[in-house]
Enzyme design. Structure first.
Site, PDB file in Angstrom:
ATOM      1  CE  LYS A 175      -1.701   2.816   2.989  1.00  0.00           C
ATOM      2  NZ  LYS A 175      -1.916   4.100   2.093  1.00  0.00           N
ATOM      3  CD  GLU A 251      13.634   0.606   6.457  1.00  0.00           C
ATOM      4  OE1 GLU A 251      13.443   1.695   5.815  1.00  0.00           O
ATOM      5  OE2 GLU A 251      14.203  -0.179   6.330  1.00  0.00           O
ATOM      6  CB  CYS A 285      13.712   9.608   6.968  1.00  0.00           C
ATOM      7  SG  CYS A 285      14.283   8.329   5.691  1.00  0.00           S
ATOM      8  CD  GLU A 387      10.875  13.035  10.752  1.00  0.00           C
ATOM      9  OE1 GLU A 387       9.458  12.715  10.805  1.00  0.00           O
ATOM     10  OE2 GLU A 387      11.417  12.301   9.862  1.00  0.00           O
TER      11      GLU A 387
HETATM   12  P1  NAD Z   1       2.844   8.486   7.505  1.00  0.00           P
HETATM   13  O1  NAD Z   1       3.242   7.446   8.774  1.00  0.00           O
HETATM   14  O2  NAD Z   1       1.797   9.078   7.667  1.00  0.00           O
HETATM   15  O3  NAD Z   1       2.350   7.202   6.148  1.00  0.00           O
HETATM   16  C1  NAD Z   1       2.979   6.105   5.811  1.00  0.00           C
HETATM   17  C2  NAD Z   1       2.110   5.148   5.414  1.00  0.00           C
HETATM   18  O4  NAD Z   1       1.373   4.478   6.299  1.00  0.00           O
HETATM   19  C3  NAD Z   1       1.417   5.594   4.259  1.00  0.00           C
HETATM   20  O5  NAD Z   1       0.961   4.790   3.324  1.00  0.00           O
HETATM   21  C4  NAD Z   1      -0.041   5.721   5.073  1.00  0.00           C
HETATM   22  O6  NAD Z   1      -1.248   5.548   4.363  1.00  0.00           O
HETATM   23  C5  NAD Z   1       0.076   4.853   6.099  1.00  0.00           C
HETATM   24  N1  NAD Z   1      -0.668   4.949   7.337  1.00  0.00           N
HETATM   25  C6  NAD Z   1      -0.894   6.025   7.881  1.00  0.00           C
HETATM   26  N2  NAD Z   1      -1.833   5.577   8.991  1.00  0.00           N
HETATM   27  C7  NAD Z   1      -1.761   4.062   9.184  1.00  0.00           C
HETATM   28  C8  NAD Z   1      -2.446   3.411  10.180  1.00  0.00           C
HETATM   29  N3  NAD Z   1      -3.100   3.651  11.123  1.00  0.00           N
HETATM   30  N4  NAD Z   1      -2.396   1.890   9.550  1.00  0.00           N
HETATM   31  C9  NAD Z   1      -1.971   1.539   8.522  1.00  0.00           C
HETATM   32  N5  NAD Z   1      -1.270   2.368   7.760  1.00  0.00           N
HETATM   33  C10 NAD Z   1      -1.086   3.739   8.015  1.00  0.00           C
HETATM   34  O7  NAD Z   1       4.064   8.962   6.902  1.00  0.00           O
HETATM   35  P2  NAD Z   1       4.277   9.825   5.649  1.00  0.00           P
HETATM   36  O8  NAD Z   1       3.811  11.137   6.097  1.00  0.00           O
HETATM   37  O9  NAD Z   1       3.617   9.297   4.492  1.00  0.00           O
HETATM   38  O10 NAD Z   1       5.739   9.881   5.523  1.00  0.00           O
HETATM   39  C11 NAD Z   1       6.721  10.735   6.331  1.00  0.00           C
HETATM   40  C12 NAD Z   1       7.408   9.814   7.404  1.00  0.00           C
HETATM   41  O11 NAD Z   1       8.112   8.783   6.849  1.00  0.00           O
HETATM   42  C13 NAD Z   1       8.362  10.672   8.104  1.00  0.00           C
HETATM   43  O12 NAD Z   1       8.060  10.667   9.435  1.00  0.00           O
HETATM   44  C14 NAD Z   1       9.764  10.272   7.733  1.00  0.00           C
HETATM   45  O13 NAD Z   1      10.962  10.199   8.530  1.00  0.00           O
HETATM   46  C15 NAD Z   1       9.378   8.667   7.319  1.00  0.00           C
HETATM   47  N6  NAD Z   1      10.306   8.153   6.589  1.00  0.00           N
HETATM   48  C16 NAD Z   1      11.315   7.161   7.197  1.00  0.00           C
HETATM   49  C17 NAD Z   1      11.935   6.613   6.324  1.00  0.00           C
HETATM   50  C18 NAD Z   1      12.984   5.678   6.974  1.00  0.00           C
HETATM   51  O14 NAD Z   1      13.837   4.790   6.290  1.00  0.00           O
HETATM   52  N7  NAD Z   1      13.295   5.476   8.486  1.00  0.00           N
HETATM   53  C19 NAD Z   1      12.192   6.706   5.223  1.00  0.00           C
HETATM   54  C20 NAD Z   1      11.053   7.614   4.574  1.00  0.00           C
HETATM   55  C21 NAD Z   1      10.414   8.349   5.238  1.00  0.00           C
END
Ligand code: NAD
Length: 484
Positions: A175, A251, A285, A387
């Site tokens: 997803k 991650e 990130c 962040e």
């Molecule tokens: P997010 O957590 O809002 O969403 C990520 C994914 O999770 C999306 O597909 C979203 O639809 C899904 N999601 C959200 N709530 C959910 C739930 N309750 N149950 C299941 N799925 C759910 O993150 P974002 O805003 O898309 O991305 C930014 C974040 O990602 C930042 O915090 C960034 O640091 C992190 N990030 C981390 C890495 C790493 O390797 N550590 C890499 C890239 C991004």
């Protein structure tokens, strides 16, 4: 400006399916609608998981060398479509095309190729006992893996997870983030064209809470969850996975320090810092938005860095000279801007940027924010702790090595750090003392796929990469073989 329109669909059991209410996809650089995608509900999520369950038997039993052939074909198609995929990632994310062309698509293909080879070339352990018995370790695929990705580097994340999951014999339901579904849908088309059997890869679209994401993480037939996203989302997914004891790999967020010692070549330090600050307009990130500079070179670094950041071209992401693209959404732009306002009220000073650039139409409608440098901060200020995920960095001086380590470690995150010094002993000491899953010394964002990747503290659980991915994506058994 000519806009494409992407009619994105789910990919379930080898078919592209349009079911569920559709939501719009916006181009971050102009906020123009460039496509739509369907939202999966319980029925579509279950159909995708059941397709993956059915496909698992045959795919998991297939020799890894045969899986490799199909995965390599998929990777080759990614390489063949490099220009198209680079453009799609820019439409999805608003990132400058120059960054997508600088090896990004090749790395997406490499994520698949590397694990396809790794699965074939890695064996198992065996321990002959003194009594003539042999113990050996068998690694087998686990089952259906739910792969949930964020919006900032969507295709890189999709392949980073799909590559090992599939190479080690699992089937997947992926997803992508609701803000950036186009690239992953296109990858599904290429996987389909490569002949990967129906049900092995399924892609569903939708939101997180009360939508496709949450439904997927609760599904009883999902055995593994590899999730990348915000730390708070990780905690929710962990709770959703608990009742059925799913294996998780997370991650999560980061707030990396970029520590610059007085012995560095300043020009190189500035160049590394521009990348670690503003790659993907800071929506990264692994970025190093907390820049700490040893006092003797603080003023000189700040002046060079400010000058260089001010020259980064911002605007039309398809302009090959542009280095700073648009933030992902209006909402995120507001969130990032609020941090800049907050810095002011905390007594800090914005010495560069802090506001949208003046751009011609249609880019005046986009979510652009100038590279922003904040100084006069205290380590506990919110801008130094939370962040921000945008082109916003803080720069602060330090005197001693221990002080820099204490500031760098004084946050809840522990994903990555950058250390810049010519002193090898110091680099070794910081490599040991810094609380971060990945530490770059004198460079940024270069990594061999064999090493573990992941975060400490609130930045994640588990590691992926090389045999760390093998461990996550396989079930391990001990077989004790009698010689009688
Ligand atoms: P997010 O957590 O809002 O969403 C990520 C994914 O999770 C999306 O597909 C979203 O639809 C899904 N999601 C959200 N709530 C959910 C739930 N309750 N149950 C299941 N799925 C759910 O993150 P974002 O805003 O898309 O991305 C930014 C974040 O990602 C930042 O915090 C960034 O640091 C992190 N990030 C981390 C890495 C790493 O390797 N550590 C890499 C890239 C991004």
């Amino acid at each position: 400006m000519d806009y494409p329109f992407f009619h994105v669909s789910h990919y379930i059991n080898g078919q592209f399916i349009d079911r569920g209410p559709r939501f719009d996809i916006y181009y971050p650089a102009t906020n123009y609608v460039i496509g739509s995608a369907p939202e999966a509900g319980a029925e579509e999520v279950d159909a995708a998981v059941q397709a993956a369950v059915r496909a698992f038997g045959e795919w998991s039993r297939r020799p890894s060398a045969e899986r490799r052939v199909l995965l390599k074909r998929f990777a080759q198609l990614i390489r063949d479509h490099e220009a198209e995929l680079a453009a799609i990632e820019t439409w999805d994310v608003g990132r400058p095309i120059a960054e997508n062309k600088a090896g990004y698509i090749a790395r997406i293909a490499a994520n698949i190729e590397f694990f396809a080879d790794f699965a074939v070339t890695h064996g198992s352990e065996a321990y002959p006992m003194d009594n003539g018995y042999i113990n050996y370790v068998l690694r087998q695929p686990v089952g259906v893996a739910a792969l949930i990705t964020p919006w900032n580097i969507p295709m890189l994340q999709a392949t980073w997870k799909m590559g090992p999951a599939l190479a080690f014999g699992n089937t997947v339901v992926l997803k992508p983030a609701e803000l950036t579904p186009i690239g992953t849908w296109r990858l599904a088309q290429l996987a389909h064209a490569a002949g990967i059997p129906p049900g092995v890869i399924n892609v569903i679209h939708g939101f997180g809470p009360d939508s496709a994401g949450a439904l997927l993480t609760k599904h009883p037939d999902v055995k593994l969850i590899s999730f990348t996203g915000e730390t708070t989302t990780g905690t929710i997914i962990m709770a959703a996975a608990a009742p059925t004891l799913k294996r998780v790999s997370f991650e999560l967020g980061g707030k990396g320090a970029n520590i610059i010692f007085a012995d560095v070549d300043l020009e190189r330090a500035v160049s590394i810092s521009l990348r670690s600050s503003f790659f993907n307009q800071g929506e990264f990130c692994l970025a190093g938005p907390r820049i700490l500079v040893q006092r003797p070179v603080y003023e000189a670094f700040l002046s060079h860095f400010r000058q260089a950041a001010a020259q980064l071209k911002i605007g039309n992401p398809f302009d090959p000279d542009v280095r700073v693209g648009a933030l992902i959404s209006r909402e995120h732009f507001t969130r990032v801007s609020n941090y800049i306002d907050l810095a002011g009220t905390d007594g800090a000073s914005v010495i560069l940027g802090g506001a949208p650039p003046v751009l011609p139409e249609p880019f005046a409608q986009g979510n652009f924010l100038q590279p922003t440098i904040i100084i006069d901060v205290k380590p506990d200020d919110r801008v130094c702790q939370e962040e921000i995920f945008g082109p916003v960095v803080t720069v602060a001086p330090f005197d001693e090595e221990e002080e820099a380590v204490a500031i760098a470690n004084g946050v809840s995150y522990g994903l990555s750090a950058v250390v810049q010094t010519r002193d090898v002993g110091r680099a070794v000491r910081l490599g040991s003392a810094l609380e971060a899953g990945t530490i770059w010394v004198n460079d940024f964002f270069v990594r061999d796929l064999r090493v573990p990747f992941g975060g400490m503290k609130q930045s994640g659980i588990g590691r992926e990469g090389g045999h760390y991915s093998l461990e996550f994506y396989t079930e391990v058994k001990t077989i004790c073989l009698s010689n009688q």
